[in-house]
Design a protein around this motif. Structure first.
Motif, short mmCIF file in Angstrom:
data_model
loop_
_atom_site.label_atom_id
_atom_site.label_comp_id
_atom_site.label_asym_id
_atom_site.label_seq_id
_atom_site.Cartn_x
_atom_site.Cartn_y
_atom_site.Cartn_z
N GLU A 64 0.80 -1.21 0.00
CA GLU A 64 0.00 0.00 0.00
C GLU A 64 0.84 1.27 0.00
OE1 GLU A 64 -2.60 -0.30 3.31
OE2 GLU A 64 -3.76 -1.98 2.50
N LEU A 65 2.16 1.13 0.24
CA LEU A 65 3.01 2.31 0.28
C LEU A 65 3.15 2.96 -1.09
CD1 LEU A 65 5.88 1.07 2.63
CD2 LEU A 65 4.04 2.66 3.21
N THR A 66 3.05 2.17 -2.12
CA THR A 66 3.20 2.71 -3.47
C THR A 66 2.53 1.76 -4.45
OG1 THR A 66 4.81 3.61 -5.06
CG2 THR A 66 5.38 1.55 -3.95
N ASP A 67 2.45 2.15 -5.69
CA ASP A 67 1.74 1.37 -6.69
C ASP A 67 2.65 0.32 -7.31
OD1 ASP A 67 -0.18 0.48 -8.41
OD2 ASP A 67 0.08 2.11 -9.87
N VAL A 68 2.93 -0.72 -6.55
CA VAL A 68 3.74 -1.84 -7.06
C VAL A 68 3.05 -3.14 -6.71
CG1 VAL A 68 5.90 -0.55 -6.84
CG2 VAL A 68 5.13 -1.99 -4.94
N SER A 69 3.44 -4.19 -7.40
CA SER A 69 2.84 -5.50 -7.17
C SER A 69 3.46 -6.16 -5.93
CB SER A 69 3.05 -6.40 -8.38
OG SER A 69 4.44 -6.64 -8.58
N GLN A 70 2.76 -7.16 -5.39
CA GLN A 70 3.28 -7.88 -4.23
C GLN A 70 4.59 -8.61 -4.54
OE1 GLN A 70 0.46 -10.27 -2.10
NE2 GLN A 70 -0.92 -8.57 -1.70
N PRO A 71 4.76 -9.19 -5.75
CA PRO A 71 6.07 -9.80 -6.04
C PRO A 71 7.22 -8.79 -5.98
CG PRO A 71 4.42 -10.64 -7.56
CD PRO A 71 3.76 -9.53 -6.78
N THR A 72 6.95 -7.53 -6.40
CA THR A 72 7.99 -6.50 -6.31
C THR A 72 8.33 -6.19 -4.86
OG1 THR A 72 7.27 -5.51 -8.40
CG2 THR A 72 8.61 -4.14 -6.94
N VAL A 73 7.29 -6.11 -4.03
CA VAL A 73 7.52 -5.90 -2.60
C VAL A 73 8.34 -7.05 -2.03
CG1 VAL A 73 6.43 -5.67 -0.35
CG2 VAL A 73 5.43 -4.54 -2.33
N HIS A 75 10.45 -8.93 -3.51
CA HIS A 75 11.84 -8.83 -3.96
C HIS A 75 12.62 -7.87 -3.06
CE1 HIS A 75 15.39 -7.97 -6.36
NE2 HIS A 75 15.04 -6.69 -6.37
N HIS A 76 12.06 -6.69 -2.80
CA HIS A 76 12.76 -5.70 -1.97
C HIS A 76 12.93 -6.23 -0.54
CE1 HIS A 76 13.07 -2.45 -4.86
NE2 HIS A 76 11.81 -2.58 -5.18
N LEU A 77 11.92 -6.92 -0.04
CA LEU A 77 12.03 -7.49 1.31
C LEU A 77 13.14 -8.54 1.36
CD1 LEU A 77 8.25 -7.86 2.20
CD2 LEU A 77 9.89 -6.34 3.31
N LYS A 81 16.26 -8.57 3.82
CA LYS A 81 16.44 -9.73 4.70
C LYS A 81 17.84 -10.31 4.55
CE LYS A 81 14.41 -14.21 5.86
NZ LYS A 81 13.37 -15.21 5.51
N GLU A 82 18.36 -10.30 3.33
CA GLU A 82 19.70 -10.85 3.10
C GLU A 82 20.77 -10.05 3.82
OE1 GLU A 82 19.91 -10.93 -1.13
OE2 GLU A 82 18.96 -12.90 -1.31
N THR A 83 20.53 -8.78 4.09
CA THR A 83 21.50 -7.95 4.82
C THR A 83 21.42 -8.17 6.32
OG1 THR A 83 19.98 -6.08 5.09
CG2 THR A 83 21.27 -6.16 3.05
#
Length: 339
Positions: A64-73, A75-77, A81-83
């Motif tokens: 809901e923070l921006t107009d992106v798909s859940q798969p994009t979210v 990916h960023h998560l 998480k890897e860091t």
């Protein structure tokens, strides 16, 4: 008088200083983490997770923070998480993300100290301060007036608190013509805290954040409005800003009317902590001294300085809900109904 200037010759030996930079492994790990954070959407997601009242968020919340798909979210998560900044836990069909326990201090510093400083550097928060005039004579006169009025406290104590109050405010002063009246108000508040008896006085709450320009000011105003004088609320900052954030100023005006104009960022003092029955920290870390008999709470509340107008209103509503719960623990039922 002859001036003597020593110039190091070009072929003089270079003597290394005792510098101690971080090691290569640590630098590589930090660089990877900073690279992962070098994305506005990831920073917004990190902020949303850090300030979520539940302490965690799922993909649907963050989309809901921006107009992106859940798969994009997702990916960023995964990058975060890897860091090691985020940890995840599956609950049913959803995966919930929270700040890794070992990274909470770093995330707090990033979101509550570095981010507002970056905005200020961009010229969006404060203008250069005026040169500070020499007000020593006026401060001395103010201290003498207050000491004559409060003779039970003692002149030396009053003069010390007045001068400390002035010195604390000058570090972030923006409009110097208001320094004397601001010093008087701050010093009188500190003197009231200095002499307060927690056993007999009405309950007192201290809200502490970094800049004392947003959420802590707002929380104090909401308490004073809801409690109707049955609880006293104060606020302070570990690194006070020059002025209250404009978005918050408008909300304070809605709550307090013309009295909102009297609010200004104040530095945290031991007197304020000792006088409080409850100290609520709001993103400022472990800056508050631990005083026996004082109850401490930490509220993960968003920073209005980094939010949109709608976001600031949502932060206000979050604070109001928390304040209602807090007042339930401080006031008898009869007083809550009357207020």
């Amino acid at each position: 008088m002859t001036s003597i200037i020593t110039v190091q010759s070009a072929d003089a030996a270079c003597v290394p200083t005792a510098a101690h930079p971080i090691g290569l492994d640590a630098a590589s790990a930090l660089a990877g983490m900073l690279k992962a954070l070098a994305d506005p959407f990831r920073l917004r997601m990190l902020s949303a997770i850090a300030t979520d009242p539940r302490g965690e968020s799922c993909v649907c919340d963050l989309a809901e923070l921006t107009d992106v798909s859940q798969p994009t979210v997702s990916h960023h998560l995964k990058v975060l998480k890897e860091t090691g900044l985020l940890v995840s836990e599956r609950c049913g069909t959803w995966v919930w993300y929270s700040i890794g326990p070992a990274r909470r201090g770093a995330v707090t510093a990033l979101l509550d100290a570095f981010a507002p400083a970056a905005i200020a550097e961009a010229g969006q928060v404060r203008a250069p301060a005026d040169p500070l005039p020499d007000l020593d004579a006026q401060i001395t006169h103010l201290g003498e007036e207050i000491a004559a009025e409060l003779q039970d406290i003692g002149r030396d104590v009053v003069m010390t608190i007045v001068r400390e109050s002035y010195a604390g405010l000058t570090r972030t002063a923006k409009i110097t013509r208001h320094l004397i009246p601001l010093t008087e108000r701050f010093a009188r508040q500190r003197l009231a805290d200095h002499t307060r008896d927690r056993e007999t006085g009405v309950p007192q709450v201290l809200f502490v954040c970094v800049a004392n320009a947003g959420r802590s000011q707002l929380a104090a105003a909401v308490v004073n409005q809801m409690a109707g004088g049955n609880v006293i609320a104060r606020s302070a900052g570990s690194a006070p800003a020059a002025e209250v954030h404009p978005h918050v100023r408008s909300l304070l005006t809605e709550i307090e009317g013309v009295q909102a104009a009297e609010r200004f960022p104040k530095p945290l003092t031991d007197d304020a902590v000792r006088a409080a029955d409850v100290v609520v920290t709001m993103g400022c870390g472990d800056v508050c001294p631990i005083i026996p008999g004082v109850r401490y709470e930490d509220w993960a509340v968003g920073d209005p300085a980094l939010a949109s107008h709608e976001g600031v209103e949502a932060i206000r509503d979050d604070i109001a809900a928390r304040v209602r719960t807090l007042l339930d623990t401080l006031l008898p039922l009869t007083e809550r109904e009357s207020s």
